[in-house]
Each structure stands twice: as C-alpha cells, then as structure tokens.
Motif scaffolding. Structure first.
Motif, PDB file in Angstrom:
ATOM      1  N   UNK A  16       0.823  -1.202   0.000  1.00  0.00           N
ATOM      2  CA  UNK A  16       0.000   0.000   0.000  1.00  0.00           C
ATOM      3  C   UNK A  16       0.866   1.264   0.000  1.00  0.00           C
ATOM      4  N   UNK A  17       1.978   1.231   0.710  1.00  0.00           N
ATOM      5  CA  UNK A  17       2.881   2.381   0.721  1.00  0.00           C
ATOM      6  C   UNK A  17       3.503   2.589  -0.651  1.00  0.00           C
ATOM      7  N   UNK A  18       3.887   1.504  -1.311  1.00  0.00           N
ATOM      8  CA  UNK A  18       4.459   1.627  -2.653  1.00  0.00           C
ATOM      9  C   UNK A  18       3.439   2.235  -3.616  1.00  0.00           C
ATOM     10  N   UNK A  19       2.178   1.794  -3.526  1.00  0.00           N
ATOM     11  CA  UNK A  19       1.133   2.363  -4.368  1.00  0.00           C
ATOM     12  C   UNK A  19       0.929   3.842  -4.041  1.00  0.00           C
ATOM     13  N   UNK A  20       0.939   4.151  -2.757  1.00  0.00           N
ATOM     14  CA  UNK A  20       0.781   5.541  -2.301  1.00  0.00           C
ATOM     15  C   UNK A  20       1.877   6.429  -2.887  1.00  0.00           C
ATOM     16  N   UNK A  21       3.105   5.951  -2.851  1.00  0.00           N
ATOM     17  CA  UNK A  21       4.222   6.727  -3.382  1.00  0.00           C
ATOM     18  C   UNK A  21       4.159   6.830  -4.903  1.00  0.00           C
ATOM     19  N   UNK A  22       3.701   5.779  -5.560  1.00  0.00           N
ATOM     20  CA  UNK A  22       3.554   5.807  -7.008  1.00  0.00           C
ATOM     21  C   UNK A  22       2.558   6.891  -7.430  1.00  0.00           C
ATOM     22  N   UNK A  23       1.477   7.021  -6.685  1.00  0.00           N
ATOM     23  CA  UNK A  23       0.478   8.040  -6.988  1.00  0.00           C
ATOM     24  C   UNK A  23       1.100   9.429  -6.900  1.00  0.00           C
ATOM     25  N   UNK A  24       1.890   9.674  -5.849  1.00  0.00           N
ATOM     26  CA  UNK A  24       2.544  10.965  -5.709  1.00  0.00           C
ATOM     27  C   UNK A  24       3.498  11.262  -6.851  1.00  0.00           C
ATOM     28  N   UNK A  25       4.237  10.246  -7.287  1.00  0.00           N
ATOM     29  CA  UNK A  25       5.179  10.423  -8.396  1.00  0.00           C
ATOM     30  C   UNK A  25       4.453  10.749  -9.694  1.00  0.00           C
ATOM     31  N   UNK A  26       3.394  10.009  -9.984  1.00  0.00           N
ATOM     32  CA  UNK A  26       2.642  10.225 -11.224  1.00  0.00           C
ATOM     33  C   UNK A  26       1.946  11.583 -11.210  1.00  0.00           C
ATOM     34  N   UNK A  27       1.471  11.973 -10.061  1.00  0.00           N
ATOM     35  CA  UNK A  27       0.813  13.278  -9.930  1.00  0.00           C
ATOM     36  C   UNK A  27       1.811  14.403 -10.216  1.00  0.00           C
ATOM     37  N   UNK A  28       3.016  14.279  -9.661  1.00  0.00           N
ATOM     38  CA  UNK A  28       4.036  15.308  -9.864  1.00  0.00           C
ATOM     39  C   UNK A  28       4.586  15.303 -11.289  1.00  0.00           C
TER      40      UNK A  28
ATOM     41  N   UNK B  60       3.172  13.952 -14.217  1.00  0.00           N
ATOM     42  CA  UNK B  60       2.258  14.145 -15.337  1.00  0.00           C
ATOM     43  C   UNK B  60       1.151  15.168 -15.062  1.00  0.00           C
ATOM     44  N   UNK B  61       1.078  15.663 -13.834  1.00  0.00           N
ATOM     45  CA  UNK B  61       0.044  16.637 -13.524  1.00  0.00           C
ATOM     46  C   UNK B  61      -1.354  16.060 -13.470  1.00  0.00           C
ATOM     47  N   UNK B  62      -1.459  14.740 -13.274  1.00  0.00           N
ATOM     48  CA  UNK B  62      -2.780  14.119 -13.198  1.00  0.00           C
ATOM     49  C   UNK B  62      -3.492  14.500 -11.902  1.00  0.00           C
ATOM     50  N   UNK B  63      -4.808  14.512 -11.970  1.00  0.00           N
ATOM     51  CA  UNK B  63      -5.614  14.784 -10.781  1.00  0.00           C
ATOM     52  C   UNK B  63      -5.815  13.458 -10.046  1.00  0.00           C
ATOM     53  N   UNK B  64      -4.864  13.129  -9.183  1.00  0.00           N
ATOM     54  CA  UNK B  64      -4.858  11.868  -8.451  1.00  0.00           C
ATOM     55  C   UNK B  64      -4.952  12.161  -6.962  1.00  0.00           C
ATOM     56  N   UNK B  65      -5.964  11.622  -6.309  1.00  0.00           N
ATOM     57  CA  UNK B  65      -6.120  11.822  -4.872  1.00  0.00           C
ATOM     58  C   UNK B  65      -6.093  10.492  -4.136  1.00  0.00           C
ATOM     59  N   UNK B  66      -5.677  10.555  -2.887  1.00  0.00           N
ATOM     60  CA  UNK B  66      -5.511   9.362  -2.066  1.00  0.00           C
ATOM     61  C   UNK B  66      -6.324   9.494  -0.788  1.00  0.00           C
ATOM     62  N   UNK B  67      -7.017   8.423  -0.436  1.00  0.00           N
ATOM     63  CA  UNK B  67      -7.649   8.334   0.873  1.00  0.00           C
ATOM     64  C   UNK B  67      -6.897   7.335   1.724  1.00  0.00           C
ATOM     65  N   UNK B  68      -6.287   7.798   2.806  1.00  0.00           N
ATOM     66  CA  UNK B  68      -5.601   6.911   3.747  1.00  0.00           C
ATOM     67  C   UNK B  68      -6.651   6.498   4.766  1.00  0.00           C
ATOM     68  N   UNK B  69      -7.212   5.328   4.566  1.00  0.00           N
ATOM     69  CA  UNK B  69      -8.373   4.930   5.347  1.00  0.00           C
ATOM     70  C   UNK B  69      -7.981   4.075   6.547  1.00  0.00           C
ATOM     71  N   UNK B  70      -8.590   4.399   7.673  1.00  0.00           N
ATOM     72  CA  UNK B  70      -8.456   3.582   8.888  1.00  0.00           C
ATOM     73  C   UNK B  70      -9.624   2.592   8.916  1.00  0.00           C
ATOM     74  N   UNK B  71      -9.695   1.793   9.950  1.00  0.00           N
ATOM     75  CA  UNK B  71     -10.730   0.768  10.016  1.00  0.00           C
ATOM     76  C   UNK B  71     -12.108   1.403   9.856  1.00  0.00           C
ATOM     77  N   UNK B  72     -12.883   0.880   8.925  1.00  0.00           N
ATOM     78  CA  UNK B  72     -14.234   1.391   8.734  1.00  0.00           C
ATOM     79  C   UNK B  72     -15.163   0.215   8.472  1.00  0.00           C
ATOM     80  N   UNK B  73     -16.336   0.295   9.060  1.00  0.00           N
ATOM     81  CA  UNK B  73     -17.226  -0.855   9.143  1.00  0.00           C
ATOM     82  C   UNK B  73     -18.624  -0.501   8.663  1.00  0.00           C
ATOM     83  N   UNK B  74     -19.469  -1.530   8.589  1.00  0.00           N
ATOM     84  CA  UNK B  74     -20.864  -1.347   8.196  1.00  0.00           C
ATOM     85  C   UNK B  74     -21.535  -2.715   8.196  1.00  0.00           C
TER      86      UNK B  74
END
Length: 322
Positions: A152-164, A166-180
């Motif tokens: 997940x960290x590698x994917x997170x860092x990849x998003x930051x690299x691609x955003x910087x 190529x200028x893509x509109x890429x957002x990340x949600x760092x989600x904690x435990x969530x239930x339903x």
C-alpha cells in the motif's frame, strides 16, 4: 457537480457498493469492475439493473486497461485490493502485484485514455505501521509492518510520483478501520456483532476473542466513501486521512455490541490466548484534520449507531437462516 460516468473497482465490496449508492443517488452513471461475474455478490443485489458491470482482474493488466479505455469515465475510484492483512504474509508476491501493479496500470490507463480523468485511490493506515507518533497524519513517518502495508505504501508513493510527473488529478484516501452491515464476517467487528446477535438468539453460547485492550480507530464506511468523492472533486488533488480521530479498544467494541442486545459480555466473551497478538508499537489512530479543513469532511455516523446497525443486520440474517 455529479460526473457523467464513474468507474468503480471493487464495486462488489463494502466500500464499492456504498460508493455506487452515493453516486447513483446524485445521477451519475456507474460502471463497476468485477472479477468474477458468476459469483454471488450480495452487496450488489439491490443495484440490479442500476449499474453496468465490466470484467477485470487486478492480476491481469490488459483487462484493467481495456476496462478503463472502454468505459472512459470522468471519475475513476480504485477501491479494489486484497483487504485482509494477515493473508499478505502467506502470499506477499500476489499482494504486491494486486496492489502496486494494478494501481500503476490504472494510473497509466487513465492518463492514456483521458489526461483530465480524475482518479481516487484508497490506500490504508497500514502504511504508517510503527510510525512512532499517534495520531498519524498525512506526513507522519511511514514504516509498515506487513507485506500488505509495504504494498500500500508503494502504491501511495507511485500516486505521488505520477501526480508530480504528469500533472494528473490523483487523490488518495488513507483509510483507517471502517465498518458497516456490509463488512465481511471474517473481520473482527463483524465477528463481534454477529456473536452478540447469535448469543442473544440462543444460537451461540460464547464468543472467543483476542486482546480486548487492542486499540483501533473505527468509523463508518459510508462516511469514508463520502470523503472519497469530496477528495476526487476538490479543485486540487491531495492525500487525506479518513478516520474518526477517536481511539477505541476491542473491549469498547464488545461492550457497545452486547449493550445493544442487553447482554453483559462478562459472562460470554472469552479471551483466547491463541488469538492474542503482541500490541502495535504505535497505536493506530488517525488525524483527519486535513480532510476536515480542506474538504469539509466530518464523520456523520457515530460509533454506537454503526455497531447497532451491524448487530441489527446480523440479527435479521440469523433469524432468517436459523
């Protein structure tokens, strides 16, 4: 403003199905990526004829590229991933491929299909691991403690690299435990709510758990997917922690669930040493200040209501099946 079309990976899961509900309610056309059309997907039963499903597999890059190119969505929500952290120890290779490889493929496919496509990717609080500080915010040290967290960290860092880059509109949600009520039964909160329901119905005599002092930050999945939409539609892309910001123990979870059915857990909840794990060096607790200050996001469904709804859903299911 609602998008004309959105593609959701992981639409059959807890988060994906709630996100589909939210987008459909505002008038967005929803297309869902699904791996196995022949399986039953209970979370999608109520969405029959309301969404379009396309085939795709996280371990098949060509299928992901075809899906993005064929759908050509204005918004892409990438929620699909292995979700059960312990499994990543058994098969770290597939875990990394499914998380890092698939994320990279989808980001590239989005840019190739339409550079203006907005993308949201769900990562995880597991990227922090032994961060050394609690609560954790977006810029906290990231020292994951599982193959899942590393991926997940590698994917997170990849998003930051691609955003910087190529200028893509890429957002990340760092989600904690969530239930339903749509949470799968092998996750701890659902095990607790189902146990409370079963014991109240006389279908189970005890519930065996691990360390009741273990700490988690729990919020509702419906709040998390609402945050995903806010992040993706914000003028500037960014990274956001989505969490309650409240530290609770497994014991708190147990008492809340059993209080809803009027049972004292002291006599029926047993701590099984087999399930006890060493405590995390850094308690997992999120700081959602950035999401609150920039996006105006706040959890709307409180912990007690969330657990009560889960217990009620389990009661209804057990009465039907039992």
């Amino acid at each position: 403003m609602p998008a004309t079309r959105a593609l959701i990976t992981g639409i059959a899961g807890q988060d994906g199905s709630y996100l589909a509900d939210l987008l459909l309610a505002e008038g967005t056309e929803v297309v869902g990526l699904i791996r196995d059309a022949d399986r039953e997907h209970p979370n999608l039963d109520h969405l029959h004829d309301k969404v379009t499903l396309v085939a795709g597999d996280l371990l098949d890059p060509d299928s992901l590229r075809r899906a993005v190119a064929g759908v050509a969505p204005a918004e892409l929500y990438h929620l699909a991933a292995p979700t059960f952290v312990p499994d990543s120890w058994d098969d770290p290779t597939s875990t990394v491929a499914a998380i890092v490889g698939a994320t990279s493929t989808l980001l590239a496919a989005a840019r190739e299909t339409d550079p203006s496509m907005r993308v949201y990717v769900a990562t995880s609080s597991e990227i922090f691991g032994d961060a050394g500080e609690s609560p954790q915010h977006e810029d906290s040290p990231k020292r994951p403690r599982s193959p899942y967290g590393v991926a997940k960290l590698a994917a997170h860092q990849m998003i930051g690299l691609m955003r910087a880059r190529h200028g893509q509109h890429l957002s990340v949600g760092i989600t904690y435990n969530h239930e339903s009520p749509r949470r799968p039964p092998h996750f701890l909160p659902r095990k607790v709510t189902r146990g409370a329901a079963a014991i109240s119905l006389g279908q189970q005599s005890e519930l065996r758990l691990g360390d009741l002092a273990a700490v988690r930050d729990w919020c509702d999945a419906r709040d998390v997917v609402r945050g995903a939409v806010l992040a993706l539609r914000h003028d500037e892309p960014g990274d956001y922690v989505f969490a309650s910001g409240v530290s609770r123990t497994v014991g708190d979870l147990v008492h809340t669930a059993f209080a809803h059915v009027g049972i004292d857990p002291a006599g029926v909840v047993v701590v099984d040493p087999e399930f006890v794990r060493p405590p995390e060096p850094t308690p997992p607790l999120g700081d959602p200040s950035r999401a609150r200050d920039i996006l105006g996001w706040e959890p709307e469904i409180d912990f007690t209501r969330m657990i009560a709804e889960m217990v009620d859903a389990d009661l209804a299911q057990l009465k039907t099946s039992g």
